[in-house]
Enzyme design. Sequence first.
Site, PDB file in Angstrom:
ATOM      1  CG  ASP A 145      87.965   4.538  45.276  1.00  0.00           C
ATOM      2  OD1 ASP A 145      88.519   4.176  44.219  1.00  0.00           O
ATOM      3  OD2 ASP A 145      88.083   3.928  46.352  1.00  0.00           O
ATOM      4  CG  ASN A 172      92.934  10.543  41.619  1.00  0.00           C
ATOM      5  OD1 ASN A 172      93.857   9.772  41.362  1.00  0.00           O
ATOM      6  ND2 ASN A 172      91.789  10.494  40.966  1.00  0.00           N
ATOM      7  CD  GLN A 183     100.535  12.502  34.343  1.00  0.00           C
ATOM      8  OE1 GLN A 183     100.374  11.518  33.632  1.00  0.00           O
ATOM      9  NE2 GLN A 183     100.177  12.526  35.612  1.00  0.00           N
ATOM     10  CE  LYS A 186      96.401  11.271  38.802  1.00  0.00           C
ATOM     11  NZ  LYS A 186      96.906   9.899  38.611  1.00  0.00           N
ATOM     12  CB  CYS A 191     102.627   5.577  35.832  1.00  0.00           C
ATOM     13  SG  CYS A 191     102.199   4.173  34.771  1.00  0.00           S
ATOM     14  N   PRO A 244      94.486  12.527  34.234  1.00  0.00           N
ATOM     15  CG  PRO A 244      96.732  12.401  34.864  1.00  0.00           C
ATOM     16  CD  PRO A 244      95.411  12.926  35.319  1.00  0.00           C
ATOM     17  CG  MET A 245      92.444   8.065  33.005  1.00  0.00           C
ATOM     18  SD  MET A 245      90.742   7.483  33.021  1.00  0.00           S
ATOM     19  CE  MET A 245      89.847   9.004  32.747  1.00  0.00           C
ATOM     20  CB  ALA A 246      97.822   5.857  29.394  1.00  0.00           C
ATOM     21  NE  ARG A 261      89.379   3.498  39.024  1.00  0.00           N
ATOM     22  CZ  ARG A 261      89.329   2.841  40.176  1.00  0.00           C
ATOM     23  NH1 ARG A 261      89.170   1.533  40.174  1.00  0.00           N
ATOM     24  NH2 ARG A 261      89.450   3.486  41.322  1.00  0.00           N
TER      25      ARG A 261
END
Length: 366
Positions: A226, A224, A96, A165, A126, A42-44, A249
Amino acid sequence: MGIPFDKLTPPRWGGEVPERVDAPPLVLGPQCVIEPPVILSPMAAVTNPPFRKICREMGAGLVVTEMVSAQGLIHRAPKAMSLVDLQPDEAPVAVQIYGKDPEEMARGAKVAEELGAHAVDVNMGCPMRKVVSSGHGAALLLDPGRVREIFEAMSDAVDIPVTGKTRAGWEDTNVIEVAQAMQEGGAAALTIHGRTRSDMYDGHVDLAVISELVRSVDIKVIGNGDVCDWKSARRMFDITGCDGVMVARGALGNPWVFQEIAADMAALSVPPRPSLEEKRATILRHIELYVESFDARRMCLEIRKHLLWYFRGTPGEKILRRRLSGLKSIDDVIWAVDAAIEGNTGIEEVAAKSHPRGKNVGVMGA
Ligand SMILES: Cc1cc2nc3c(=O)[nH]c(=O)nc-3n(C[C@H](O)[C@H](O)[C@H](O)COP(=O)(O)O)c2cc1C
């Protein structure tokens, strides 16, 4: 969220490359079989429907929405609905949710299930001040009792798997205590970003803490932090013994990362990096998916960061930057992409495919 998108760089992880790892599909429930067990994080402001879809098409076994508040879901607030906006062809997909009140989290999970989610995931990682100051996100690491109540309430409310997460801890590592609380509450799986809240994104991910967690709980563990290519995915599986990996990323401007990891896990040869033509085709597909989801104004605004990630560190990046401010239509976007590609090649052939700005070239229908 205050995330400095421009400063986000892909993680780097050198060192020995272990043997290929046999990782079976991760089965969280009848409707939630994650195959391969490689997941888009998940990425905002990033994992919207177009990006989720492109990553699924590239081989991600599961995609996750950005975090959405339990209250937003309960009230079916337009913003929450547009963040979720699940499409049938991206399945399986997890929503999420963030929040801290067990009853609200349960009601939010129910709405996510009604909207078609195949799993619901609780945000417990977060680190942003704005989020933790109200007791959400990584702040839940400080209250394992509440974590258990949240998972109990959510698991009672829905038939789909409930996952969480989190990070390795707040300042010190306490994820095992938190994971046990999740397990008691009925969680189906846990993703751990192997850094503490205080680490933010500094240093390298701590594989030892992930490995210890895998040995301490019975629920599935997704590693999770790298993971950015097939080698780092192998390392995460090999060193920690985790059941799946999650990529954040490393997928920005690089949805091919899923293709690459999936091929390696299936014992196929890892495909070479995409040629410029393949890259152009994928970007056009990404634009097409944007057009299906959003109007031109929103598309032009939101796709910029993705385009910059696609061309990060290449000669075309500068050219692209100069053209980003005036984007108003699909053709403008394609024009900017082709200029950047041309900047990377200087090849006439690509230039011939570029379109005069404003001319309706109908590429999206092609
Ligand atoms: C732009 C951005 C937005 C993020 N938003 C979320 C989010 O909404 N929920 C969440 O659990 N993690 C979020 N994260 C954290 C990532 O999911 C992931 O845990 C972290 O980036 C480490 O993985 P990586 O090394 O593959 O990037 C975000 C990360 C980034 C870079």
